[in-house]
Motif scaffolding. Structure first.
Motif, PDB file in Angstrom:
ATOM      1  N   LEU A  50       5.126  14.469 -12.910  1.00  0.00           N
ATOM      2  CA  LEU A  50       5.088  15.375 -11.566  1.00  0.00           C
ATOM      3  C   LEU A  50       6.290  15.399 -10.941  1.00  0.00           C
ATOM      4  CD1 LEU A  50       1.432  14.485 -10.170  1.00  0.00           C
ATOM      5  CD2 LEU A  50       1.923  16.438 -11.484  1.00  0.00           C
ATOM      6  N   GLY A  51       7.432  14.972 -11.292  1.00  0.00           N
ATOM      7  CA  GLY A  51       8.533  14.976 -10.685  1.00  0.00           C
ATOM      8  C   GLY A  51       8.790  14.028  -9.509  1.00  0.00           C
ATOM      9  N   THR A  52       9.265  14.437  -8.576  1.00  0.00           N
ATOM     10  CA  THR A  52       9.348  13.404  -7.332  1.00  0.00           C
ATOM     11  C   THR A  52       8.333  13.850  -6.407  1.00  0.00           C
ATOM     12  OG1 THR A  52      11.410  14.634  -6.312  1.00  0.00           O
ATOM     13  CG2 THR A  52      11.864  13.097  -8.068  1.00  0.00           C
ATOM     14  N   ALA A  53       8.410  12.893  -5.621  1.00  0.00           N
ATOM     15  CA  ALA A  53       7.422  13.090  -4.300  1.00  0.00           C
ATOM     16  C   ALA A  53       7.806  11.867  -3.239  1.00  0.00           C
ATOM     17  CB  ALA A  53       5.922  12.881  -4.562  1.00  0.00           C
ATOM     18  N   GLU A  54       7.565  12.221  -1.909  1.00  0.00           N
ATOM     19  CA  GLU A  54       8.145  11.362  -0.826  1.00  0.00           C
ATOM     20  C   GLU A  54       6.856  10.426  -0.684  1.00  0.00           C
ATOM     21  OE1 GLU A  54      10.422  11.240   1.409  1.00  0.00           O
ATOM     22  OE2 GLU A  54      11.656  12.672   0.549  1.00  0.00           O
ATOM     23  N   MET A  55       7.277   9.050  -0.405  1.00  0.00           N
ATOM     24  CA  MET A  55       6.248   8.148  -0.527  1.00  0.00           C
ATOM     25  C   MET A  55       6.628   7.053   0.811  1.00  0.00           C
ATOM     26  SD  MET A  55       5.705   7.116  -4.486  1.00  0.00           S
ATOM     27  CE  MET A  55       5.740   8.265  -5.674  1.00  0.00           C
ATOM     28  N   PHE A  56       5.429   6.303   1.133  1.00  0.00           N
ATOM     29  CA  PHE A  56       5.596   5.377   2.381  1.00  0.00           C
ATOM     30  C   PHE A  56       5.004   4.320   2.286  1.00  0.00           C
ATOM     31  CE2 PHE A  56       6.334   9.808   3.613  1.00  0.00           C
ATOM     32  CZ  PHE A  56       7.402   9.577   4.911  1.00  0.00           C
ATOM     33  N   PHE A  57       5.377   3.101   2.230  1.00  0.00           N
ATOM     34  CA  PHE A  57       4.437   1.866   2.298  1.00  0.00           C
ATOM     35  C   PHE A  57       3.899   1.771   3.763  1.00  0.00           C
ATOM     36  CE2 PHE A  57       7.519  -0.347  -0.981  1.00  0.00           C
ATOM     37  CZ  PHE A  57       6.521  -0.081  -1.953  1.00  0.00           C
ATOM     38  N   LEU A  58       2.382   1.498   3.599  1.00  0.00           N
ATOM     39  CA  LEU A  58       1.715   1.244   4.946  1.00  0.00           C
ATOM     40  C   LEU A  58       2.080  -0.205   5.128  1.00  0.00           C
ATOM     41  CD1 LEU A  58      -0.378   1.764   7.066  1.00  0.00           C
ATOM     42  CD2 LEU A  58      -2.236   1.800   5.235  1.00  0.00           C
ATOM     43  N   LEU A  59       2.372  -0.509   6.233  1.00  0.00           N
ATOM     44  CA  LEU A  59       2.646  -1.849   6.257  1.00  0.00           C
ATOM     45  C   LEU A  59       1.601  -2.674   7.246  1.00  0.00           C
ATOM     46  CD1 LEU A  59       6.441  -1.923   7.134  1.00  0.00           C
ATOM     47  CD2 LEU A  59       5.363  -2.286   5.033  1.00  0.00           C
ATOM     48  N   GLY A  60       1.018  -1.937   8.286  1.00  0.00           N
ATOM     49  CA  GLY A  60      -0.142  -2.685   9.090  1.00  0.00           C
ATOM     50  C   GLY A  60      -0.261  -1.475  10.411  1.00  0.00           C
ATOM     51  N   LYS A  61      -1.226  -1.851  11.201  1.00  0.00           N
ATOM     52  CA  LYS A  61      -1.585  -1.234  12.425  1.00  0.00           C
ATOM     53  C   LYS A  61      -0.552  -1.475  13.411  1.00  0.00           C
ATOM     54  CE  LYS A  61      -6.500  -1.187  11.597  1.00  0.00           C
ATOM     55  NZ  LYS A  61      -7.966  -1.571  12.050  1.00  0.00           N
ATOM     56  N   LYS A  62      -0.331  -0.313  14.175  1.00  0.00           N
ATOM     57  CA  LYS A  62       0.210  -0.528  15.384  1.00  0.00           C
ATOM     58  C   LYS A  62      -0.215  -1.345  16.406  1.00  0.00           C
ATOM     59  CE  LYS A  62       3.909   3.182  14.926  1.00  0.00           C
ATOM     60  NZ  LYS A  62       4.405   4.664  15.601  1.00  0.00           N
ATOM     61  N   ILE A  85       0.753  -1.176   0.113  1.00  0.00           N
ATOM     62  CA  ILE A  85      -0.068   0.026   0.091  1.00  0.00           C
ATOM     63  C   ILE A  85       0.962   1.207   0.161  1.00  0.00           C
ATOM     64  CG2 ILE A  85      -1.782   1.301   1.174  1.00  0.00           C
ATOM     65  CD1 ILE A  85      -2.449  -1.609   2.412  1.00  0.00           C
ATOM     66  N   ASN A  86       0.855   1.856  -0.968  1.00  0.00           N
ATOM     67  CA  ASN A  86       1.744   3.008  -1.035  1.00  0.00           C
ATOM     68  C   ASN A  86       0.884   4.443  -1.108  1.00  0.00           C
ATOM     69  OD1 ASN A  86       4.277   3.942  -2.040  1.00  0.00           O
ATOM     70  ND2 ASN A  86       3.345   5.052  -4.075  1.00  0.00           N
ATOM     71  N   VAL A  87       1.689   5.037  -0.066  1.00  0.00           N
ATOM     72  CA  VAL A  87       0.851   6.522   0.280  1.00  0.00           C
ATOM     73  C   VAL A  87       1.689   7.820   0.237  1.00  0.00           C
ATOM     74  CG1 VAL A  87      -0.621   5.087   2.019  1.00  0.00           C
ATOM     75  CG2 VAL A  87       1.394   6.480   2.726  1.00  0.00           C
ATOM     76  N   THR A 108       1.789  11.744   7.046  1.00  0.00           N
ATOM     77  CA  THR A 108       1.799  12.871   8.179  1.00  0.00           C
ATOM     78  C   THR A 108       0.452  12.939   8.937  1.00  0.00           C
ATOM     79  OG1 THR A 108       3.257  14.168   6.741  1.00  0.00           O
ATOM     80  CG2 THR A 108       2.022  15.319   8.495  1.00  0.00           C
ATOM     81  N   ARG A 109      -0.717  12.773   8.345  1.00  0.00           N
ATOM     82  CA  ARG A 109      -2.004  12.610   9.144  1.00  0.00           C
ATOM     83  C   ARG A 109      -2.154  11.669  10.192  1.00  0.00           C
ATOM     84  NH1 ARG A 109      -5.944  15.587   5.703  1.00  0.00           N
ATOM     85  NH2 ARG A 109      -7.605  14.508   7.016  1.00  0.00           N
ATOM     86  N   VAL A 110      -1.744  10.356   9.728  1.00  0.00           N
ATOM     87  CA  VAL A 110      -1.979   9.234  10.721  1.00  0.00           C
ATOM     88  C   VAL A 110      -0.710   8.421  10.944  1.00  0.00           C
ATOM     89  CG1 VAL A 110      -4.381   9.075   9.716  1.00  0.00           C
ATOM     90  CG2 VAL A 110      -2.262   7.637   8.354  1.00  0.00           C
ATOM     91  N   GLU A 111       0.475   9.071  11.106  1.00  0.00           N
ATOM     92  CA  GLU A 111       1.556   8.336  11.297  1.00  0.00           C
ATOM     93  C   GLU A 111       1.618   7.750  12.762  1.00  0.00           C
ATOM     94  OE1 GLU A 111       5.453   7.520  13.116  1.00  0.00           O
ATOM     95  OE2 GLU A 111       4.224   9.175  13.650  1.00  0.00           O
ATOM     96  N   PRO A 112       0.964   8.107  13.694  1.00  0.00           N
ATOM     97  CA  PRO A 112       1.320   7.198  15.054  1.00  0.00           C
ATOM     98  C   PRO A 112       0.411   6.029  15.073  1.00  0.00           C
ATOM     99  CG  PRO A 112       0.770   9.787  15.585  1.00  0.00           C
ATOM    100  CD  PRO A 112       0.574   9.358  14.011  1.00  0.00           C
ATOM    101  N   TYR A 113      -0.201   5.795  14.207  1.00  0.00           N
ATOM    102  CA  TYR A 113      -1.493   4.656  14.201  1.00  0.00           C
ATOM    103  C   TYR A 113      -0.828   3.349  13.374  1.00  0.00           C
ATOM    104  CZ  TYR A 113      -4.406   8.627  15.891  1.00  0.00           C
ATOM    105  OH  TYR A 113      -4.823   9.539  16.637  1.00  0.00           O
ATOM    106  N   TYR A 114       0.019   3.561  12.710  1.00  0.00           N
ATOM    107  CA  TYR A 114       0.397   2.452  11.736  1.00  0.00           C
ATOM    108  C   TYR A 114       1.994   2.062  11.706  1.00  0.00           C
ATOM    109  CZ  TYR A 114      -4.246   3.346   9.895  1.00  0.00           C
ATOM    110  OH  TYR A 114      -5.635   3.582   9.832  1.00  0.00           O
TER     111      TYR A 114
END
Length: 407
Positions: free
Chosen positions: A395-407, A368-370, A376-382
């Motif tokens: 669009l050039g480049t952008a910071e991306m994160f893989f959502l791995l699971g819930k904490k 899951i790529n976000v 930034t909005r939900v970082e503490p929960y996952y």
């Protein structure tokens, strides 16, 4: 015609029998003419029986029910042919009146018996007859049926008035009372059809559009586009889908996709996402549209995790292990509204939608790529895996994160 304002409403049994027998003799004239029509008219098979045989069987039944022998005198006039000529809709010689004939014998029996049971048989055969017509193809309307009955009623009244004048107002009343019930039954049948059709249309409309949007469309005839400041957009598709489905029949591809998407629909509903559309193997849903969501990003992330797990589970169970899902999420403002005038679809558009699509296409199978805004909005929960700046098409480049699971 006699004055109908003071007609008696309870004809005697003798009147009933006399009127029914007279009109049955007119019906025999008609049925004999039906049977004499060429094969090109009576070629049709109705309910597994040749039409000519149906007409012959009906003629024999009428003769038996009303005691009309083969050599008994019959009227010189074909009342049904006159009915067609006045109606102007059919050529009598080129038409077979299958449904109407079946109804008419029950009309005669109701005239003769005058019981609740005979009336119900008449109404039932009316409904069966009306349901057999292809209204769209033949161009029939409710007013046409009502007018046709009015013509037939006057012909029946005239026949009784001329051939059985001794019955007077009582015979006239019998025809009028039955015709009134006939037209009432006809109106109630078509009112039921209309209500059922409207209910089906409403269900279809609510199946295509969100409930609030469908209600606005019914109320106003249009839907105003709405700007939503905070909506989370989720996209999915399957990696190398074309390659894995190239050897499958289209029906099998559709069947398998339906299994996945049905489960995705269930998950979207659980988390309050609105499914927007599917395009091929792609699935799109939004949290925060058409009504604001108290936490659209968490809803989208929770739904994405469950969609990923459901996809893997379905793939393992259905033998489609090669179908690896990619999911992308972005959050931001967008516009939503109804597209189209003849075929409606509820859609969303704007930079947020485009960027969410890029998140999906820039991801990896089973991930899951976000966007950074989502993280930034939900970082503490996952749990996360930072990917750093990644190229985004056009669009050039952008910071991306893989959502791995819930904490």
């Amino acid at each position: 015609m006699p004055d109908t304002m003071s007609l008696p409403t309870i004809p005697s049994l003798e009147t009933r029998h006399a009127v029914a027998h007279l009109l049955a003799s007119y019906f025999v004239v008609h049925l004999k003419a039906e049977i004499a029509k060429p094969d090109s008219v009576l070629l049709e098979v109705h309910k597994d029986k040749p039409v000519r045989q149906m007409m012959h069987d009906l003629l024999q039944r009428v003769r038996a029910e009303f005691d009309i022998g083969e050599n008994d005198p019959l009227p010189a006039d074909n009342l049904f042919k006159r009915w067609c000529e006045i109606n102007g809709r059919w050529d009598y010689a080129d038409s077979a009146f299958i449904a109407y004939n079946t109804m008419f014998i029950n009309r005669l029996l109701d005239l003769r018996e005058g019981t609740p049971e005979s009336r119900q048989r008449l109404l039932a055969t009316m409904g069966a007859g009306f349901s057999s017509f292809d209204y769209e193809k033949l161009g029939f309307s409710v007013s046409f049926f009502l007018d046709s009955e009015s013509i037939m009623r006057e012909l029946l009244r005239q026949a009784v008035h001329e051939d059985l004048p001794v019955l007077g107002l009582e015979g006239d009343a019998l025809i009028l009372n039955q015709s009134r019930a006939y037209q009432t039954g006809m109106s109630e049948y078509f009112e039921g059809v209309l209500k059922a059709t409207l209910a089906d249309n409403v269900r279809l409309l609510h199946g295509i559009l969100p409930e609030e949007v469908a209600s606005e469309l019914k109320r106003n005839g249009f839907v105003e586009p709405v700007h939503f400041q905070d909506a989370a957009v989720l996209f999915t598709d399957f990696e190398r889908f074309s390659q894995f489905t190239a050897h499958l029949a289209p029906s099998e591809v559709l069947r398998r996709l339906d299994i996945y998407f049905t489960e995705f629909d269930r998950i979207a509903a659980v988390y309050g996402l609105e499914k927007i559309k599917t395009i091929g193997d792609s699935y799109m849903a939004v949290a925060g549209v058409p009504e604001p969501h108290r936490n659209p990003v968490r809803a989208a992330c929770d739904a994405a995790l469950e969609i990923r797990d459901a996809s893997n589970r379905i793939s393992a169970l259905s033998g489609t292990e090669g179908w690896k899902i990619r999911i992308g999420i972005h959050v931001g403002p967008l516009m939503a509204g109804v597209i189209g005038k003849q075929k409606f679809s509820y859609d969303v558009w704007g930079a947020t939608v485009n960027f969410a699509s890029r998140m999906e296409s820039s991801g990896e199978p089973d991930y899951i790529n976000v966007s950074e805004d989502v993280h930034t909005r939900v970082e503490p929960y996952y749990k996360w895996e930072a990917r750093g700046p990644q190229p985004v098409k056009r669009l050039g480049t952008a910071e991306m994160f893989f959502l791995l699971g819930k904490k």
